[in-house]
Design an enzyme around this catalytic site. Structure first.
Site, PDB file in Angstrom:
ATOM      1  N   ASN A 200      40.523  44.075 -42.903  1.00 18.91           N
ATOM      2  CA  ASN A 200      41.169  43.061 -43.740  1.00 18.91           C
ATOM      3  C   ASN A 200      40.658  43.246 -45.178  1.00 18.91           C
ATOM      4  OD1 ASN A 200      38.682  41.739 -43.937  1.00 18.91           O
ATOM      5  ND2 ASN A 200      39.189  40.225 -42.362  1.00 18.91           N
ATOM      6  N   LYS A 201      41.154  42.423 -46.079  1.00 17.38           N
ATOM      7  CA  LYS A 201      40.846  42.598 -47.500  1.00 17.38           C
ATOM      8  C   LYS A 201      39.346  42.457 -47.764  1.00 17.38           C
ATOM      9  CE  LYS A 201      42.892  39.907 -50.769  1.00 17.38           C
ATOM     10  NZ  LYS A 201      44.089  39.381 -51.466  1.00 17.38           N
ATOM     11  N   GLU A 203      36.820  42.870 -45.643  1.00 17.39           N
ATOM     12  CA  GLU A 203      36.082  44.008 -45.082  1.00 17.39           C
ATOM     13  C   GLU A 203      36.256  45.249 -45.960  1.00 17.39           C
ATOM     14  OE1 GLU A 203      36.748  42.344 -40.519  1.00 17.39           O
ATOM     15  OE2 GLU A 203      38.143  43.801 -41.361  1.00 17.39           O
ATOM     16  N   ASP A 270      43.759  40.895 -34.257  1.00 12.70           N
ATOM     17  CA  ASP A 270      43.855  41.507 -32.923  1.00 12.70           C
ATOM     18  C   ASP A 270      45.303  41.879 -32.612  1.00 12.70           C
ATOM     19  OD1 ASP A 270      41.152  40.921 -32.622  1.00 12.70           O
ATOM     20  OD2 ASP A 270      41.554  39.011 -31.623  1.00 12.70           O
TER      21      ASP A 270
END
Ligand code: ATP
Ligand code: MG
Length: 326
Positions: A200-201, A203, A270
């Protein structure tokens, strides 16, 4: 884009990752405790579902895939719960190794008067033992021969060590299978050799060491990760802003979300991993699979509780209902 969702049935996916129990306790608050200034929740019902990599598996099974699993559980009732639930889904659990030295990760949410008031986690995040790692790696290597594609769902709970990752990548390469990782942590180098990662952004920013404030800094961070890891395909998920797919030397492919009522964004990542993998395994291009994953995640965030999307729901969102066998 024409998508035949029937193609998902029979796709064989190996999922390696942190298996967890998601526990929900629902109740009412009638009074404040005499022991401390806290609410007393009178529990009326409870539910246990598969979380983490287990949720990726639930998403895959809901769309008709045949799944095999690799991961670690403890020896107590929570570990048994994970196994029972996986077996009920028809998952091959050959690679689910029991380690009595570790607890099974459990996240407990307390919902009182429809308000989420507390969550407590029971887990350890220490790296798995060499012995456990070897057992999992051996089973995963065997199962990868029969899989169309491998998904790695890393929640940073100590399973996906550099050593296990190296063995998973070796197995993928030996059998010529794509391997997609939903990564965690600061050091993405351990995923080198993967075909695609889906951070994601947040991370992405952390792993790249670049603050993401706009389109340019997002692209810069993604390019930095491509450089650092040698992985040339990155899908950055951006919450309500959708996702952006980066591939070395090509222009980024951005896809937005539809405005919708959002109930529960947990587990969206997920669903992205599951549907992206399944789409590619079913023979669609990466960009087509990215669009499918984005549509699926958009449906999931609009749901309360269950965090999977069915074939019928996905087909309806893609306006494909007539193409489905009812
Ligand atoms: N508010 C929202 N509205 C519409 N779609 C959303 C929203 N939040 C998430 N999504 C969809 O879900 C995808 C994944 O979300 P996000 O980027 O939050 O992943 P994540 O942080 O890994 O999620 P999580 O860890 O909670 O499972 C997005 O790319 C988008 O398609
Ligand atoms: Mg995530």
């Amino acid at each position: 884009m024409t998508i035949d969702i029937k193609k998902f049935a029979g796709c064989r996916i190996l999922v390696a990752g942190d298996l967890m129990v998601d526990e929900y306790l629902w109740g009412d608050v009638e009074r404040i405790s005499p022991e401390a200034p806290v609410q007393i929740v009178s529990v009326a019902s409870e539910e246990h579902t598969l979380g983490g990599a287990g949720n990726v598996i639930s998403n895959l099974v809901a769309l008709g895939a045949k799944v095999s699993a690799a991961g670690v559980i403890g020896s107590g009732t929570n570990g048994e719960l994970v196994l029972t639930k996986l077996n009920a889904l028809g998952v091959n659990t050959q690679g689910v190794v029991q380690d009595p030295q570790r607890p099974t990760t459990r996240k407990t949410r307390i919902i009182a008067d429809h308000q989420h008031v507390l969550r407590f986690d029971r887990e350890v995040k220490t790296e798995i033992s060499r012995q456990t790692m070897n057992k999992i790696a051996r089973a995963a290597a065997e199962m990868s021969a029969d899989a169309d594609l491998i998904l790695v769902s890393d929640y940073g709970k100590g399973l996906i060590t550099k050593a296990l990752m190296t063995k998973l990548i070796a197995a993928a390469q030996k059998h010529n299978k794509l391997l997609i990782v939903d990564p965690k942590g600061l050091d993405f180098k351990k995923y080198a050799g993967a075909s695609l990662i889906t951070p994601n952004k947040k991370e992405t920013a952390l792993a790249a060491g670049i603050e993401i404030v706009d389109e340019d800094s997002l692209a810069k961070a993604a390019r930095r990760l491509i450089e650092k890891t040698g992985i040339d395909k990155i899908l950055v998920t951006c919450g309500k802003e959708g996702m952006v797919y980066f591939e070395q030397d090509t222009r980024p492919y951005r896809i937005g979300t539809k405005a919708r009522q959002v109930f529960d964004v947990s587990g969206a990542g997920d669903s992205v991993l599951a549907v992206l993998g399944l789409g590619i395994a079913a023979g669609y291009s990466i960009k087509e699979a990215v669009a499918l994953a984005n549509t699926a995640a958009g449906i999931v965030v609009g749901k309360v509780g269950t965090a999977t999307v069915s074939k019928t729901e996905l087909a309806a969102a893609l306006n494909l209902i007539p193409a489905l066998e009812r």
